[in-house]
Design an enzyme around this catalytic site. Sequence first.
Site, PDB file in Angstrom:
ATOM      1  N   TYR A 107       0.484  -1.598  -0.235  1.00 32.75           N
ATOM      2  CA  TYR A 107       0.117   0.212  -0.130  1.00 32.75           C
ATOM      3  C   TYR A 107       0.671   1.464  -0.533  1.00 32.75           C
ATOM      4  O   TYR A 107       0.703   2.312   0.758  1.00 32.75           O
ATOM      5  CB  TYR A 107      -0.813  -0.180   1.765  1.00 32.75           C
ATOM      6  CG  TYR A 107      -2.145  -0.905   0.897  1.00 32.75           C
ATOM      7  CD1 TYR A 107      -3.130  -0.552  -0.214  1.00 32.75           C
ATOM      8  CD2 TYR A 107      -2.342  -2.406   1.817  1.00 32.75           C
ATOM      9  CE1 TYR A 107      -3.648  -1.068   0.057  1.00 32.75           C
ATOM     10  CE2 TYR A 107      -3.224  -3.210   1.456  1.00 32.75           C
ATOM     11  CZ  TYR A 107      -4.371  -2.239   1.083  1.00 32.75           C
ATOM     12  OH  TYR A 107      -5.713  -3.506   0.284  1.00 32.75           O
ATOM     13  N   ASN A 156     -13.718  -3.150   3.633  1.00 34.78           N
ATOM     14  CA  ASN A 156     -14.890  -3.113   2.602  1.00 34.78           C
ATOM     15  C   ASN A 156     -14.323  -4.888   1.785  1.00 34.78           C
ATOM     16  O   ASN A 156     -14.802  -4.675   0.205  1.00 34.78           O
ATOM     17  CB  ASN A 156     -14.359  -1.792   1.592  1.00 34.78           C
ATOM     18  CG  ASN A 156     -12.565  -1.717   0.984  1.00 34.78           C
ATOM     19  OD1 ASN A 156     -11.666  -2.934   1.559  1.00 34.78           O
ATOM     20  ND2 ASN A 156     -12.198  -0.664  -0.063  1.00 34.78           N
ATOM     21  N   HIS A 193      -9.439  -6.175  -1.933  1.00 32.69           N
ATOM     22  CA  HIS A 193      -8.772  -5.123  -3.394  1.00 32.69           C
ATOM     23  C   HIS A 193      -7.965  -5.766  -4.068  1.00 32.69           C
ATOM     24  O   HIS A 193      -8.146  -7.291  -4.428  1.00 32.69           O
ATOM     25  CB  HIS A 193      -7.487  -4.689  -2.622  1.00 32.69           C
ATOM     26  CG  HIS A 193      -6.544  -3.677  -3.502  1.00 32.69           C
ATOM     27  ND1 HIS A 193      -6.290  -2.613  -3.349  1.00 32.69           N
ATOM     28  CD2 HIS A 193      -5.129  -4.800  -4.017  1.00 32.69           C
ATOM     29  CE1 HIS A 193      -5.084  -2.352  -3.602  1.00 32.69           C
ATOM     30  NE2 HIS A 193      -5.094  -3.465  -5.060  1.00 32.69           N
TER      31      HIS A 193
HETATM   32  P1  CMP Z   1      -7.787  -1.086  -0.703  1.00 28.91           P
HETATM   33  O1  CMP Z   1      -9.078  -1.209  -3.501  1.00 28.91           O
HETATM   34  O2  CMP Z   1      -8.128  -1.918  -0.299  1.00 28.91           O
HETATM   35  O3  CMP Z   1      -7.478  -0.006  -1.876  1.00 28.91           O
HETATM   36  C1  CMP Z   1      -6.874   0.804  -0.400  1.00 28.91           C
HETATM   37  C2  CMP Z   1      -7.508   1.009   0.941  1.00 28.91           C
HETATM   38  O4  CMP Z   1      -7.022   1.711   1.644  1.00 28.91           O
HETATM   39  C3  CMP Z   1      -9.068   0.831   0.541  1.00 28.91           C
HETATM   40  O5  CMP Z   1      -9.592  -0.056  -0.033  1.00 28.91           O
HETATM   41  C4  CMP Z   1      -9.718   0.890   1.752  1.00 28.91           C
HETATM   42  O6  CMP Z   1      -9.909  -0.173   2.326  1.00 28.91           O
HETATM   43  C5  CMP Z   1      -8.607   1.624   2.693  1.00 28.91           C
HETATM   44  N1  CMP Z   1      -9.383   3.524   2.275  1.00 28.91           N
HETATM   45  C6  CMP Z   1      -8.824   4.307   1.454  1.00 28.91           C
HETATM   46  N2  CMP Z   1      -9.719   5.461   1.435  1.00 28.91           N
HETATM   47  C7  CMP Z   1      -9.962   5.378   2.872  1.00 28.91           C
HETATM   48  C8  CMP Z   1     -10.709   6.353   3.715  1.00 28.91           C
HETATM   49  N3  CMP Z   1     -11.042   7.414   3.521  1.00 28.91           N
HETATM   50  N4  CMP Z   1     -10.766   5.914   4.725  1.00 28.91           N
HETATM   51  C9  CMP Z   1     -10.289   4.418   5.793  1.00 28.91           C
HETATM   52  N5  CMP Z   1      -9.807   3.446   4.517  1.00 28.91           N
HETATM   53  C10 CMP Z   1      -9.163   3.815   3.407  1.00 28.91           C
END
Ligand code: CMP
Length: 133
Positions: free
Chosen positions: A48, A111, A114
């Site tokens: 990340y 969520n 990824h």
């Molecule tokens: P992902 O697709 O895994 O890519 C980056 C991750 O950061 C995203 O999904 C979320 O899990 C997390 N993320 C992105 N924006 C936010 C936010 N505003 N607050 C908390 N987590 C976030």
Amino acid sequence: MKTLLMVKPDIVENGLFGEIIALVLRSRFKITNLRMVHLDVGTVERFYEVHRGQEFYPSLVEYVSSGPVVAMEITGDNVIAAIRTLVGETDPGVARPGTIRHMFGISIQRNAVHASDSPESAKKELAIVFGGS
Ligand code: CMP
């Protein structure tokens, strides 16, 4: 073309990852590699890297390194965009019905999955998770 779809730790822990694998198997794409792995903090930090400096970065790293993930290498024409459509918006609260995040996500961080967002990210992320594949 290849992409990475990674099921996050809470969905691996609660066993729902099988339903996500099944959704991919029902698509026109092939799963060409699959791995359950507990990534350490340093590996998740590299995964990340693009988000380093965001206020959510420390808790994102802690969460994704908290337990095993299930990672899939998925192959097919236009697979990156298609899998992102299947995954839905980052925030499960706005992800459309039928998308993985609508069905399995519980918050913007938790969520469910990824998915790589570009050929460059896919190459980097697949190398991190599968060790150079
Ligand atoms: P992902 O697709 O895994 O890519 C980056 C991750 O950061 C995203 O999904 C979320 O899990 C997390 N993320 C992105 N924006 C936010 C936010 N505003 N607050 C908390 N987590 C976030």
